[in-house]
Design a protein around this motif. Structure first.
Motif, PDB file in Angstrom:
ATOM      1  N   PHE A  91     -16.691  -0.390  -6.808  1.00  0.00           N
ATOM      2  CA  PHE A  91     -15.367  -0.960  -6.603  1.00  0.00           C
ATOM      3  C   PHE A  91     -14.832  -0.508  -5.041  1.00  0.00           C
ATOM      4  N   GLN A  92     -14.831  -1.195  -3.939  1.00  0.00           N
ATOM      5  CA  GLN A  92     -14.343  -0.709  -2.934  1.00  0.00           C
ATOM      6  C   GLN A  92     -12.664  -0.942  -2.949  1.00  0.00           C
ATOM      7  N   LEU A  93     -12.368  -1.758  -3.788  1.00  0.00           N
ATOM      8  CA  LEU A  93     -10.612  -1.930  -3.651  1.00  0.00           C
ATOM      9  C   LEU A  93     -10.141  -1.938  -5.173  1.00  0.00           C
ATOM     10  N   LEU A  94      -9.395  -0.999  -5.295  1.00  0.00           N
ATOM     11  CA  LEU A  94      -8.397  -0.826  -6.629  1.00  0.00           C
ATOM     12  C   LEU A  94      -6.972  -1.360  -6.343  1.00  0.00           C
ATOM     13  N   VAL A  95      -6.471  -2.463  -7.116  1.00  0.00           N
ATOM     14  CA  VAL A  95      -4.986  -2.880  -7.000  1.00  0.00           C
ATOM     15  C   VAL A  95      -4.556  -2.137  -8.403  1.00  0.00           C
ATOM     16  N   VAL A  96      -3.618  -1.473  -8.196  1.00  0.00           N
ATOM     17  CA  VAL A  96      -2.886  -0.825  -9.311  1.00  0.00           C
ATOM     18  C   VAL A  96      -1.703  -0.390  -9.063  1.00  0.00           C
ATOM     19  N   ASN A  97      -0.772  -1.059  -9.974  1.00  0.00           N
ATOM     20  CA  ASN A  97       0.622  -0.464  -9.965  1.00  0.00           C
ATOM     21  C   ASN A  97       0.871   0.038 -11.396  1.00  0.00           C
ATOM     22  N   LEU A  98       1.864   0.623 -11.628  1.00  0.00           N
ATOM     23  CA  LEU A  98       2.186   1.311 -13.078  1.00  0.00           C
ATOM     24  C   LEU A  98       3.297   0.634 -13.715  1.00  0.00           C
ATOM     25  N   TYR A  99       3.379   1.056 -14.860  1.00  0.00           N
ATOM     26  CA  TYR A  99       4.536   0.654 -15.730  1.00  0.00           C
ATOM     27  C   TYR A  99       5.812   1.498 -15.013  1.00  0.00           C
ATOM     28  N   ILE A 113      -5.994   5.366 -10.098  1.00  0.00           N
ATOM     29  CA  ILE A 113      -5.417   5.919  -8.455  1.00  0.00           C
ATOM     30  C   ILE A 113      -5.900   7.200  -8.280  1.00  0.00           C
ATOM     31  N   ARG A 114      -6.162   8.086  -9.192  1.00  0.00           N
ATOM     32  CA  ARG A 114      -6.641   9.477  -9.147  1.00  0.00           C
ATOM     33  C   ARG A 114      -8.133   9.231  -8.478  1.00  0.00           C
ATOM     34  N   ALA A 115      -8.788   8.442  -9.305  1.00  0.00           N
ATOM     35  CA  ALA A 115     -10.268   8.298  -8.907  1.00  0.00           C
ATOM     36  C   ALA A 115     -10.538   7.650  -7.598  1.00  0.00           C
ATOM     37  N   GLY A 116      -9.467   6.411  -7.325  1.00  0.00           N
ATOM     38  CA  GLY A 116      -9.887   5.940  -5.913  1.00  0.00           C
ATOM     39  C   GLY A 116      -9.502   6.922  -5.059  1.00  0.00           C
ATOM     40  N   GLN A 120     -11.744   8.426  -1.677  1.00  0.00           N
ATOM     41  CA  GLN A 120     -11.053   7.971  -0.518  1.00  0.00           C
ATOM     42  C   GLN A 120     -11.445   7.388   0.501  1.00  0.00           C
ATOM     43  N   ASP A 121     -12.785   7.747   1.058  1.00  0.00           N
ATOM     44  CA  ASP A 121     -13.544   7.344   2.149  1.00  0.00           C
ATOM     45  C   ASP A 121     -14.372   6.056   2.018  1.00  0.00           C
ATOM     46  N   ARG A 122     -14.405   5.596   0.680  1.00  0.00           N
ATOM     47  CA  ARG A 122     -15.095   4.518   0.502  1.00  0.00           C
ATOM     48  C   ARG A 122     -14.509   3.536  -0.719  1.00  0.00           C
ATOM     49  N   THR A 123     -13.173   3.896  -0.713  1.00  0.00           N
ATOM     50  CA  THR A 123     -12.349   2.947  -1.852  1.00  0.00           C
ATOM     51  C   THR A 123     -10.875   2.791  -1.256  1.00  0.00           C
ATOM     52  N   LEU A 124     -10.180   1.634  -1.334  1.00  0.00           N
ATOM     53  CA  LEU A 124      -8.895   1.337  -0.770  1.00  0.00           C
ATOM     54  C   LEU A 124      -8.201   1.303  -2.361  1.00  0.00           C
ATOM     55  N   VAL A 125      -7.084   1.955  -2.267  1.00  0.00           N
ATOM     56  CA  VAL A 125      -6.207   2.115  -3.722  1.00  0.00           C
ATOM     57  C   VAL A 125      -4.877   1.338  -2.928  1.00  0.00           C
ATOM     58  N   LEU A 126      -4.530   0.293  -3.598  1.00  0.00           N
ATOM     59  CA  LEU A 126      -3.213  -0.404  -3.235  1.00  0.00           C
ATOM     60  C   LEU A 126      -2.352  -0.200  -4.374  1.00  0.00           C
ATOM     61  N   VAL A 127      -1.203   0.367  -4.287  1.00  0.00           N
ATOM     62  CA  VAL A 127      -0.373   0.477  -5.258  1.00  0.00           C
ATOM     63  C   VAL A 127       1.039  -0.180  -5.497  1.00  0.00           C
ATOM     64  N   SER A 128       1.144  -0.864  -4.177  1.00  0.00           N
ATOM     65  CA  SER A 128       2.435  -1.369  -3.989  1.00  0.00           C
ATOM     66  C   SER A 128       2.117  -3.063  -3.360  1.00  0.00           C
ATOM     67  N   PRO A 129       3.114  -3.787  -4.132  1.00  0.00           N
ATOM     68  CA  PRO A 129       2.636  -5.297  -3.794  1.00  0.00           C
ATOM     69  C   PRO A 129       3.195  -5.642  -2.412  1.00  0.00           C
ATOM     70  N   GLU A 130       4.206  -4.616  -1.891  1.00  0.00           N
ATOM     71  CA  GLU A 130       4.512  -5.116  -0.453  1.00  0.00           C
ATOM     72  C   GLU A 130       3.300  -4.821   0.498  1.00  0.00           C
ATOM     73  N   ASP A 131       2.016  -4.397   0.100  1.00  0.00           N
ATOM     74  CA  ASP A 131       1.043  -4.056   0.863  1.00  0.00           C
ATOM     75  C   ASP A 131      -0.079  -5.110   0.786  1.00  0.00           C
ATOM     76  N   TYR A 132       0.226  -6.023  -0.187  1.00  0.00           N
ATOM     77  CA  TYR A 132      -0.760  -7.124  -0.264  1.00  0.00           C
ATOM     78  C   TYR A 132      -0.925  -8.109   0.770  1.00  0.00           C
ATOM     79  N   ASN A 133       0.131  -8.910   1.421  1.00  0.00           N
ATOM     80  CA  ASN A 133      -0.054  -9.332   2.719  1.00  0.00           C
ATOM     81  C   ASN A 133      -0.712  -8.809   3.792  1.00  0.00           C
ATOM     82  N   LEU A 134      -0.618  -7.493   4.072  1.00  0.00           N
ATOM     83  CA  LEU A 134      -1.321  -6.729   5.108  1.00  0.00           C
ATOM     84  C   LEU A 134      -2.669  -7.031   4.813  1.00  0.00           C
ATOM     85  N   LEU A 135      -2.980  -6.548   3.696  1.00  0.00           N
ATOM     86  CA  LEU A 135      -4.450  -6.627   3.336  1.00  0.00           C
ATOM     87  C   LEU A 135      -5.019  -7.834   3.310  1.00  0.00           C
ATOM     88  N   ARG A 136      -4.427  -8.983   2.959  1.00  0.00           N
ATOM     89  CA  ARG A 136      -4.764 -10.479   3.228  1.00  0.00           C
ATOM     90  C   ARG A 136      -5.099 -10.446   4.548  1.00  0.00           C
TER      91      ARG A 136
END
Length: 166
Positions: A91-99, A113-116, A120-136
Motif C-alpha cells: 500500500f503506497q497510500l493510506l486514507v484513514v480518519n478516526l472516530y 496511521i502509525r504503521a504508515g 513514511q518514505d514509501r507510504t502517504l498517510v492522509l488523515v484529513s478530508p481537507e487534504d483529499y483535493n490536494l492529493l487529487r
C-alpha cells in the motif's frame, strides 16, 4: 516521487471520499476499503475491494476488528525488497480518519496511521478530508506525490496520531 499503485481507505468521516476514490480509480490505483467505506464506494460505482478479500478474514465484533491483520500490516510496513520476497503489492497510500474522541477509541485506525508513519518514505498517510483535493490535483498533474509534499502530509498525520495517543 512516490508512485501510488495500491490504496487502503478506512474512514469514519466520509466527506470527499467518493471524489478521492474516483480519482484513484480513474488513475488505475487499486483500492481496498473497510466495511461502510467500501459499501459507499461500491454504491458510487467505484471499483473497490473489501479488506476481508485481502485477509480472508471477515470483520468481527461489530466492525471493531477490520484491519488488525498481518496481511494488511505487511503491505504497509514491507520495503519494496521485502514485498517482492513475499509476493505482495505494498500500500503506497493510506486514507484513514478516526472516530471522534467522544466515541470509543479507534484501535485499528491508529495502528494503520502509525504503521504508515513508520513507512513514511514509501507510504502517504492522509488523515484529513481537507487534504483529499490536494492529493487529487497532484496525482492528476504529476502522476505521483513529490517527496516534499509526502513529507508534509505525513508530518500532519504524525502530529494528529501522537496528539490522540497522549
Amino acid at each position: 516521487m512516490l508512485k501510488i499503485r495500491q490504496a487502503l481507505i478506512s474512514s469514519y468521516e466520509k466527506e470527499g471520499i467518493i471524489e478521492l476514490a474516483k480519482t484513484l480509480d480513474e488513475l488505475g490505483i487499486e483500492i481496498f476499503a473497510t466495511g461502510g467505506t467500501a459499501d459507499k464506494l461500491k454504491k458510487a460505482g467505484i471499483k473497490v475491494r473489501w479488506t476481508s478479500e485481502l485477509t480472508g478474514f471477515p470483520e468481527i465484533l461489530g466492525g471493531k476488528v477490520k484491519t488488525l491483520h498481518p496481511d494488511i500490516f505487511a503491505k504497509i510496513l514491507a520495503t519494496e525488497e521485502e514485498a517482492e520476497k513475499l509476493g505482495i503489492e505494498r500500500f503506497q497510500l493510506l486514507v484513514v480518519n478516526l472516530y471522534p474522541p467522544d466515541k470509543e477509541p479507534d484501535i485499528g485506525g491508529v495502528s494503520l496511521i502509525r504503521a504508515g508513519i513508520k513507512a513514511q518514505d514509501r507510504t502517504l498517510v492522509l488523515v484529513s478530508p481537507e487534504d483529499y483535493n490536494l492529493l487529487r490535483l497532484i496525482l492528476k498533474n504529476t502522476g505521483g506525490v513529490p517527496d516534499d509534499i509526502l513529507r508534509e502530509l505525513n508530518k500532519k498525520s504524525r502530529s494528529i496520531c501522537y496528539k490522540i495517543s497522549t
